[in-house]
Design an enzyme around this catalytic site. Structure first.
Site, PDB file in Angstrom:
ATOM      1  N   LYS A   1     -10.520  -0.206  10.676  1.00 43.62           N
ATOM      2  CA  LYS A   1     -10.727  -1.377   9.815  1.00 43.62           C
ATOM      3  C   LYS A   1     -11.130  -2.595  10.637  1.00 43.62           C
ATOM      4  CE  LYS A   1      -7.276   0.032   6.358  1.00 43.62           C
ATOM      5  NZ  LYS A   1      -8.049   0.422   5.188  1.00 43.62           N
TER       6      LYS A   1
ATOM      7  N   CYS B   1      -4.635   2.302  -3.787  1.00 41.68           N
ATOM      8  CA  CYS B   1      -3.397   2.837  -3.203  1.00 41.68           C
ATOM      9  C   CYS B   1      -2.233   1.868  -3.397  1.00 41.68           C
ATOM     10  CB  CYS B   1      -3.563   3.151  -1.712  1.00 41.68           C
ATOM     11  SG  CYS B   1      -4.813   4.371  -1.383  1.00 41.68           S
TER      12      CYS B   1
ATOM     13  N   ASP C   1       2.870  -4.958   7.905  1.00 44.37           N
ATOM     14  CA  ASP C   1       1.651  -4.179   7.719  1.00 44.37           C
ATOM     15  C   ASP C   1       0.473  -5.104   8.037  1.00 44.37           C
ATOM     16  OD1 ASP C   1      -0.563  -2.846   6.882  1.00 44.37           O
ATOM     17  OD2 ASP C   1       0.246  -2.210   4.954  1.00 44.37           O
TER      18      ASP C   1
ATOM     19  N   GLN D   1      -4.777  -5.216   7.107  1.00 44.14           N
ATOM     20  CA  GLN D   1      -5.851  -6.108   6.652  1.00 44.14           C
ATOM     21  C   GLN D   1      -5.919  -7.405   7.443  1.00 44.14           C
ATOM     22  OE1 GLN D   1      -8.210  -5.160   4.761  1.00 44.14           O
ATOM     23  NE2 GLN D   1      -7.282  -3.299   3.967  1.00 44.14           N
TER      24      GLN D   1
ATOM     25  N   HIS E   1       0.858  -1.190   0.000  1.00 49.21           N
ATOM     26  CA  HIS E   1       0.000   0.000   0.000  1.00 49.21           C
ATOM     27  C   HIS E   1       0.898   1.246   0.000  1.00 49.21           C
ATOM     28  CE1 HIS E   1      -2.975   2.860   1.632  1.00 49.21           C
ATOM     29  NE2 HIS E   1      -3.906   1.975   1.364  1.00 49.21           N
TER      30      HIS E   1
END
Ligand SMILES: Cc1ncc(COP(=O)(O)O)c(C=O)c1O
Length: 394
Positions: A215, A351, A189, A192, A113
């Site tokens: 999220k 992104c 990261d 998600q 991202h």
């Protein structure tokens, strides 16, 4: 998992009963318990934290601390002091890129991202480091490519646990092992993955991990940087000001220990408390079941999409969201037809423009389910895509 029952906890689905919300990779809806917790905090416990000498301030400080403990337990951090509250994943990455002092080059996924790769690229430009990109193979980070790139000159390896473009769990264990063998610092990261699968930072053995509250059912404006204690201790403050100092004179200043060292100014106390409520809500569901639910609904969407002419599915089997292109329409047009069916999906480059370039596409349409989505949402989605095909076919 009972999504029909879960939906009842989310006021937006009473307000918009026809809405099939499939843009959860962008942000999730909020259960009433989260919005009520935030409201309750402001109405009953609001005070600044860490400074007041009166009961109300102690209570607010305690609520903030409790949220930190909940988040630490959720990802199995060793201590709540390894949890730094930030605004979001983007801020966590900027913090690391500004504050982490490391020798050597940077290795990052080409699927990363922009929030992951741009802060690191800025760091690389400033310090004359090289940025190398791990290739994507069938929607996942290629271990083979990582193996070729990570060497004794690598200082930092940053990888997405789950890409927001493809939705598959990446082979992070193998890449982390390669990084560790070369003494590189590992930054994950988790934007998600943390919302939709069990994530255990000790088991993963990552040095740093970033994720966003919004999220995972929490409020906007609150996110997390996890860091191993000694890694956080080695880092310089990102911002300076109130709340993060031990002492200040006209000539010098010394900093608090982490996490306060990285939380200059009045923090987003209500946001953190709301995130704590979101974590409680997810804990009561079981993250393994959350993972299976998303994968099951996604498999059904993939199955249905593969029957529609001209569609190419980018997400590999076992993904938690589906990205696809259609040779008969631009992703925005597909999303617009779905919108007319009250199906909310994302379309565009997500992104991740370097990844789009690599795939030689201008974008994709993405449907990302979550705990409150049902098979009916999947059917509506597939009907909408079929109608889009009728509208746009030549
Ligand atoms: C994989 C990934 N990383 C980072 C981000 C950035 O998150 P935020 O906008 O909350 O900072 C996102 C948001 O979509 C994401 O999906």
């Amino acid at each position: 998992m009972n999504p029909e029952k879960i939906r009842k906890d989310f006021p937006i689905f009473q307000e918009r009963s026809e809405l099939s919300y499939l843009d959860n990779a962008a942000t999730t809806q909020k259960p009433e318990v989260v919005t009520q917790t935030v409201k309750n905090f402001y109405e009953k416990k609001n005070a600044n934290v860490g400074r007041g000498l009166y009961d109300l301030s102690h209570e607010a400080t305690e609520a903030y601390r409790e949220a930190r403990i909940k988040v630490a337990d959720f990802i199995n951090a060793s201590t709540p002091d390894e949890i730094v509250f930030v605004r979001n994943t983007t801020e966590a990455y900027n913090l690391v890129a500004e504050s982490l002092d490391f020798m050597g080059d940077i290795v990052v996924g080409e699927m990363a991202h922009h929030s992951e790769q741009l802060p690191l690229r800025k760091n690389a430009n400033r310090h004359g480091k090289e940025v190398k990109y791990i290739e994507t193979e069938n929607g996942k980070l290629s271990v083979e490519s990582a193996e070729k790139l990570i060497d004794h000159e690598t200082g930092l390896v940053s990888i997405s646990h789950m890409s927001n473009v493809f939705g598959a769990e990446n082979p992070v264990d193998e890449i982390i092992e390669i990084a560790k063998a070369h003494n590189a610092i590992v930054l994950l990261d988790g934007a998600q993955s943390v919302p939709r699968m069990p994530v255990d930072v000790k088991e993963l053995d990552v040095d740093l991990m970033a994720f966003s509250g919004h999220k995972m059912l929490g409020p906007t404006g609150i996110g997390v940087l996890y860091g191993k204690k000694h890694v956080l201790e080695s880092m310089e403050p990102y911002q300076v000001g109130g709340g993060m100092i031990k002492s200040v004179s006209k000539e010098s200043a010394s900093w608090e220990d982490p996490p306060e060292k990285f939380e200059a100014g009045t923090p987003n106390v209500a946001g953190a408390v709301g995130l704590g409520a979101a974590v409680d809500y997810l804990n009561q569901l079981d993250m393994e079941e959350v993972k299976q639910h998303d994968i099951e609904l996604t498999s059904k969407m993939i199955e249905g999409l593969e029957e529609i002419e001209g569609i190419e599915v980018l997400s590999p089997e076992g993904s938690s969201l589906v990205s696809f292109t259609a040779d008969w329409a631009h992703p925005h047009d597909v999303a617009e037809v779905l919108n007319q069916h009250e199906v909310a999906v994302r379309a565009g480059h997500h992104c991740a423009q370097p990844q789009m370039e690599e795939l030689d596409i201008n974008g994709s349409t993405r449907a990302s389910p979550y705990i409150y989505n049902t098979e009916e949402d999947v059917e509506k989605f597939l009907e909408g895509v079929k109608e889009a095909r009728e509208v746009f076919k030549r």
